[in-house]
Design a protein around this motif. Structure first.
Motif, PDB file in Angstrom:
ATOM      1  N   ILE A 219      47.958  39.097  73.800  1.00 59.98           N
ATOM      2  CA  ILE A 219      47.097  39.983  74.072  1.00 59.98           C
ATOM      3  C   ILE A 219      47.651  41.363  74.782  1.00 59.98           C
ATOM      4  O   ILE A 219      48.394  41.045  75.761  1.00 59.98           O
ATOM      5  CB  ILE A 219      46.034  39.197  75.310  1.00 59.98           C
ATOM      6  CG1 ILE A 219      45.715  38.074  74.521  1.00 59.98           C
ATOM      7  CG2 ILE A 219      45.169  40.171  75.369  1.00 59.98           C
ATOM      8  CD1 ILE A 219      44.836  38.183  73.295  1.00 59.98           C
ATOM      9  N   ILE A 220      47.212  42.569  74.305  1.00 63.76           N
ATOM     10  CA  ILE A 220      47.704  43.627  74.658  1.00 63.76           C
ATOM     11  C   ILE A 220      46.368  44.635  75.085  1.00 63.76           C
ATOM     12  O   ILE A 220      45.270  44.302  74.421  1.00 63.76           O
ATOM     13  CB  ILE A 220      48.508  44.474  73.893  1.00 63.76           C
ATOM     14  CG1 ILE A 220      47.987  44.768  72.653  1.00 63.76           C
ATOM     15  CG2 ILE A 220      49.750  43.706  73.684  1.00 63.76           C
ATOM     16  CD1 ILE A 220      48.777  45.618  71.649  1.00 63.76           C
TER      17      ILE A 220
ATOM     18  N   GLU B 138      40.660  58.123  71.070  1.00 63.61           N
ATOM     19  CA  GLU B 138      39.276  58.414  70.410  1.00 63.61           C
ATOM     20  C   GLU B 138      38.614  57.383  71.028  1.00 63.61           C
ATOM     21  O   GLU B 138      37.252  57.460  71.268  1.00 63.61           O
ATOM     22  CB  GLU B 138      39.634  57.838  68.940  1.00 63.61           C
ATOM     23  CG  GLU B 138      38.305  57.945  68.290  1.00 63.61           C
ATOM     24  CD  GLU B 138      38.534  57.610  66.585  1.00 63.61           C
ATOM     25  OE1 GLU B 138      37.502  57.698  66.004  1.00 63.61           O
ATOM     26  OE2 GLU B 138      39.692  57.607  66.196  1.00 63.61           O
ATOM     27  N   PHE B 139      38.842  56.015  71.506  1.00 62.11           N
ATOM     28  CA  PHE B 139      38.130  55.096  71.968  1.00 62.11           C
ATOM     29  C   PHE B 139      38.197  54.588  73.485  1.00 62.11           C
ATOM     30  O   PHE B 139      37.412  53.940  73.945  1.00 62.11           O
ATOM     31  CB  PHE B 139      38.040  53.897  71.004  1.00 62.11           C
ATOM     32  CG  PHE B 139      37.899  54.091  69.533  1.00 62.11           C
ATOM     33  CD1 PHE B 139      36.579  53.991  69.332  1.00 62.11           C
ATOM     34  CD2 PHE B 139      38.653  54.248  68.825  1.00 62.11           C
ATOM     35  CE1 PHE B 139      36.267  54.301  68.065  1.00 62.11           C
ATOM     36  CE2 PHE B 139      38.477  54.240  67.276  1.00 62.11           C
ATOM     37  CZ  PHE B 139      37.029  54.238  66.915  1.00 62.11           C
ATOM     38  N   GLY B 140      39.497  55.253  74.092  1.00 63.01           N
ATOM     39  CA  GLY B 140      39.316  54.805  75.589  1.00 63.01           C
ATOM     40  C   GLY B 140      40.230  53.826  75.584  1.00 63.01           C
ATOM     41  O   GLY B 140      41.397  53.839  75.521  1.00 63.01           O
TER      42      GLY B 140
ATOM     43  N   ASP C  39      44.345  41.414  69.961  1.00 67.66           N
ATOM     44  CA  ASP C  39      45.342  40.132  69.870  1.00 67.66           C
ATOM     45  C   ASP C  39      46.059  40.480  68.689  1.00 67.66           C
ATOM     46  O   ASP C  39      45.707  40.949  67.552  1.00 67.66           O
ATOM     47  CB  ASP C  39      44.537  38.982  69.497  1.00 67.66           C
ATOM     48  CG  ASP C  39      45.362  37.702  69.138  1.00 67.66           C
ATOM     49  OD1 ASP C  39      46.627  37.734  68.513  1.00 67.66           O
ATOM     50  OD2 ASP C  39      44.912  36.665  69.282  1.00 67.66           O
ATOM     51  N   ILE C  40      47.640  40.903  68.803  1.00 70.58           N
ATOM     52  CA  ILE C  40      48.555  41.431  68.182  1.00 70.58           C
ATOM     53  C   ILE C  40      48.487  40.479  66.986  1.00 70.58           C
ATOM     54  O   ILE C  40      49.290  41.010  65.663  1.00 70.58           O
ATOM     55  CB  ILE C  40      49.777  41.860  68.638  1.00 70.58           C
ATOM     56  CG1 ILE C  40      50.486  40.555  69.316  1.00 70.58           C
ATOM     57  CG2 ILE C  40      49.464  43.029  69.533  1.00 70.58           C
ATOM     58  CD1 ILE C  40      51.808  40.871  70.011  1.00 70.58           C
TER      59      ILE C  40
ATOM     60  N   LYS D 292      43.915  43.986  62.710  1.00 70.42           N
ATOM     61  CA  LYS D 292      42.637  44.732  62.234  1.00 70.42           C
ATOM     62  C   LYS D 292      41.468  45.041  63.091  1.00 70.42           C
ATOM     63  O   LYS D 292      40.599  45.847  62.709  1.00 70.42           O
ATOM     64  CB  LYS D 292      42.397  44.049  60.981  1.00 70.42           C
ATOM     65  CG  LYS D 292      43.676  44.403  59.791  1.00 70.42           C
ATOM     66  CD  LYS D 292      43.204  43.504  58.375  1.00 70.42           C
ATOM     67  CE  LYS D 292      44.159  43.830  57.271  1.00 70.42           C
ATOM     68  NZ  LYS D 292      44.038  43.268  55.897  1.00 70.42           N
ATOM     69  N   PHE D 293      41.266  44.020  63.839  1.00 73.07           N
ATOM     70  CA  PHE D 293      40.197  44.236  64.715  1.00 73.07           C
ATOM     71  C   PHE D 293      40.513  43.862  66.250  1.00 73.07           C
ATOM     72  O   PHE D 293      41.307  43.158  66.783  1.00 73.07           O
ATOM     73  CB  PHE D 293      39.213  43.165  64.398  1.00 73.07           C
ATOM     74  CG  PHE D 293      38.757  43.284  62.809  1.00 73.07           C
ATOM     75  CD1 PHE D 293      38.009  44.174  62.311  1.00 73.07           C
ATOM     76  CD2 PHE D 293      39.515  42.218  61.980  1.00 73.07           C
ATOM     77  CE1 PHE D 293      37.507  44.077  61.076  1.00 73.07           C
ATOM     78  CE2 PHE D 293      39.312  42.396  60.580  1.00 73.07           C
ATOM     79  CZ  PHE D 293      38.298  43.237  59.957  1.00 73.07           C
ATOM     80  N   HIS D 294      39.909  44.755  66.927  1.00 69.84           N
ATOM     81  CA  HIS D 294      39.965  44.656  68.453  1.00 69.84           C
ATOM     82  C   HIS D 294      39.268  43.528  69.054  1.00 69.84           C
ATOM     83  O   HIS D 294      38.072  43.547  68.406  1.00 69.84           O
ATOM     84  CB  HIS D 294      40.012  46.052  69.153  1.00 69.84           C
ATOM     85  CG  HIS D 294      38.731  46.754  68.920  1.00 69.84           C
ATOM     86  ND1 HIS D 294      38.328  47.619  67.826  1.00 69.84           N
ATOM     87  CD2 HIS D 294      37.527  46.815  69.870  1.00 69.84           C
ATOM     88  CE1 HIS D 294      37.098  47.920  68.182  1.00 69.84           C
ATOM     89  NE2 HIS D 294      36.633  47.427  69.118  1.00 69.84           N
ATOM     90  N   LEU D 295      39.618  43.102  70.253  1.00 66.64           N
ATOM     91  CA  LEU D 295      38.827  42.077  70.845  1.00 66.64           C
ATOM     92  C   LEU D 295      37.536  42.746  71.609  1.00 66.64           C
ATOM     93  O   LEU D 295      36.604  42.183  71.885  1.00 66.64           O
ATOM     94  CB  LEU D 295      39.605  41.193  71.553  1.00 66.64           C
ATOM     95  CG  LEU D 295      40.688  40.517  70.985  1.00 66.64           C
ATOM     96  CD1 LEU D 295      41.388  39.579  72.138  1.00 66.64           C
ATOM     97  CD2 LEU D 295      40.104  39.383  69.932  1.00 66.64           C
ATOM     98  N   ASP D 296      37.833  43.888  72.303  1.00 71.11           N
ATOM     99  CA  ASP D 296      36.808  44.465  73.208  1.00 71.11           C
ATOM    100  C   ASP D 296      37.263  45.963  73.375  1.00 71.11           C
ATOM    101  O   ASP D 296      38.354  46.163  73.055  1.00 71.11           O
ATOM    102  CB  ASP D 296      37.021  43.647  74.454  1.00 71.11           C
ATOM    103  CG  ASP D 296      35.723  43.858  75.285  1.00 71.11           C
ATOM    104  OD1 ASP D 296      34.734  44.783  74.973  1.00 71.11           O
ATOM    105  OD2 ASP D 296      35.478  43.213  76.402  1.00 71.11           O
ATOM    106  N   GLU D 297      36.263  46.619  73.883  1.00 65.86           N
ATOM    107  CA  GLU D 297      36.613  48.299  74.064  1.00 65.86           C
ATOM    108  C   GLU D 297      35.658  48.773  75.163  1.00 65.86           C
ATOM    109  O   GLU D 297      34.492  48.152  75.498  1.00 65.86           O
ATOM    110  CB  GLU D 297      36.466  48.871  72.806  1.00 65.86           C
ATOM    111  CG  GLU D 297      35.242  49.077  72.294  1.00 65.86           C
ATOM    112  CD  GLU D 297      34.927  49.861  71.133  1.00 65.86           C
ATOM    113  OE1 GLU D 297      35.789  50.730  70.960  1.00 65.86           O
ATOM    114  OE2 GLU D 297      34.066  49.664  70.267  1.00 65.86           O
ATOM    115  N   PHE D 298      36.227  49.720  75.907  1.00 68.37           N
ATOM    116  CA  PHE D 298      35.787  50.108  76.951  1.00 68.37           C
ATOM    117  C   PHE D 298      35.776  51.833  76.856  1.00 68.37           C
ATOM    118  O   PHE D 298      36.567  52.197  76.255  1.00 68.37           O
ATOM    119  CB  PHE D 298      36.081  49.977  78.536  1.00 68.37           C
ATOM    120  CG  PHE D 298      36.290  48.573  78.565  1.00 68.37           C
ATOM    121  CD1 PHE D 298      35.199  47.697  78.327  1.00 68.37           C
ATOM    122  CD2 PHE D 298      37.625  48.011  79.031  1.00 68.37           C
ATOM    123  CE1 PHE D 298      35.587  46.306  78.584  1.00 68.37           C
ATOM    124  CE2 PHE D 298      37.739  46.384  79.122  1.00 68.37           C
ATOM    125  CZ  PHE D 298      36.732  45.651  79.010  1.00 68.37           C
ATOM    126  N   PRO D 299      34.774  52.569  77.397  1.00 66.23           N
ATOM    127  CA  PRO D 299      34.703  53.965  77.029  1.00 66.23           C
ATOM    128  C   PRO D 299      35.921  54.659  77.541  1.00 66.23           C
ATOM    129  O   PRO D 299      36.104  55.923  77.257  1.00 66.23           O
ATOM    130  CB  PRO D 299      33.320  54.363  77.778  1.00 66.23           C
ATOM    131  CG  PRO D 299      33.065  53.282  78.825  1.00 66.23           C
ATOM    132  CD  PRO D 299      33.801  52.050  78.224  1.00 66.23           C
TER     133      PRO D 299
END
Length: 356
Positions: free
Chosen positions: A224-225, A231-233, A238-239, A243-250
């Motif tokens: 996990i990184i 662009e997204f903050g 999960d490396i 292709k898809f991130h687990l979570d994102e914050f502003p």
């Protein structure tokens, strides 16, 4: 949740600065190293300690450094050793230094240069120590290459074991060494994040078409990184599934410059930005609250917001932020004007009381 600084302030840095590091090998003190960034003046490294009462920051050592410091890391197994990446304005270099043993008894103690990293072909960006303890390897990252070095501090030598060039189409800007696997490192460049196997110096995976500014491994969960990008903050990955991130914050109002996982409390993340703020976040990398301490899960449920607190009592951009390994509820931040602030997040580790 917003708020000003309630921490303790150290204003001893006379010049601009952007590098601060926890002295994680010091078992007796909560201490940090900070380095200045002045092109015309003689630069300094400050050894700053939190007083036993926890009410003030004390300068335990002040050392002259020959050039402006762009990267500073403390050795994870010897509290007196650290690395710097520096420039004279035209040339860049990296050296490993040792603080003199009797530094407190001299008015102007001189740092001892243990060795320099000589075989650098382009503009060096950072030096990485493996964070889990004693290891006889170092990584240096310059704009076009990753170098793996074998170091011998006692004999003051360093030699390149292996090297990999990423090619002309990319320009590396930083990286992080996997605390769970000494053979794995993540690097960031102007358009991607790349993971490497140091045994073969081959790329194992990549996340493309994103301008990353910083990356850090989760010290509690393998693979996990967390990344900071324009662009997204802030995003968690999960490396193994890039292709898809687990979570994102502003992220921040302006650039999110630095991101750091807490060394002990899984889910706590610090970010620093050029909007003159430091933000404290609560994340669940696996998408659930299972790995988050109960008190933090409680807090998140009540707040319904991953942003636990914003420390915004700064007058300049914040480029440097570091958790204390000795006291994981404490972190230090460094704004560009040379102001060091140490804060405690203990209030977020305690279960909030029920409202009346």
């Amino acid at each position: 949740m917003q708020g000003g600084s309630t921490g303790i302030v150290y204003g001893g840095l006379k010049y601009q600065a952007r590098c601060i590091a926890d002295v994680c090998a010091d078992p007796d003190n909560t201490s940090f190293l900070a380095g200045t960034l002045s092109l015309k003046e003689e630069n300094e490294v400050h050894l700053i300690r939190v007083s036993p009462s926890g009410t003030e920051l004390v300068c335990e050592g002040l050392f002259y450094h020959p050039n402006e410091i762009w990267d500073l890391k403390s050795c994870p197994f010897d509290s007196r050793i650290f690395s710097t990446v520096f420039t004279s304005g035209e040339t860049y270099g990296a050296s490993i230094w040792e603080i003199p043993e009797l530094y407190g008894q001299s008015n102007s103690p001189q740092l001892e240069k243990l060795f320099s990293l000589q075989e650098l072909s382009s503009k060096i960006k950072c030096v990485l120590w493996w964070p889990r303890g004693k290891h006889d390897k170092l990584i240096s990252i310059d704009e076009g290459n990753i170098f793996l070095w074998s170091i011998d501090s006692s004999n003051k030598t360093a030699k390149v074991i292996s090297q990999e060039s990423i090619g002309m189409l990319h320009s590396l800007s930083g990286g992080s060494w996997d605390p769970h696997d000494r053979n794995a490192v993540a690097t960031i460049c102007d358009s991607s994040l790349q993971c490497w196997d140091l045994r073969t110096m081959k790329k194992t995976t990549s996340i493309d078409n994103i301008h990353f500014r910083d990356v850090d491994y989760n010290p509690k969960m393998q693979h996990i990184i967390v990344t900071a990008d324009d662009e997204f903050g802030i995003r968690i990955w999960d490396i193994r599934k890039p292709k898809f991130h687990l979570d994102e914050f502003p992220g921040h109002v302006h650039w999110t410059w630095a991101v750091r996982y807490n060394p002990e409390y899984d889910g706590l993340i610090l970010t620093a930005g050029t909007d003159s703020a430091v933000n404290l976040w609560l994340a669940s990398p696996a998408g659930s609250n299972d790995s988050i301490p109960e008190s933090l899960s409680d807090y998140a449920a009540r707040q319904n917001d991953p942003l636990l607190h914003s420390y915004n009592d700064y007058e300049d951009s914040v480029y440097g932020v570091a958790w204390s390994c000795r006291e994981p509820s404490i972190f230090a931040s460094l704004s560009y004007d040379g102001r060091v602030v140490v804060e405690s997040v203990k209030s977020f580790l305690q279960t909030p009381k029920e409202p009346f």
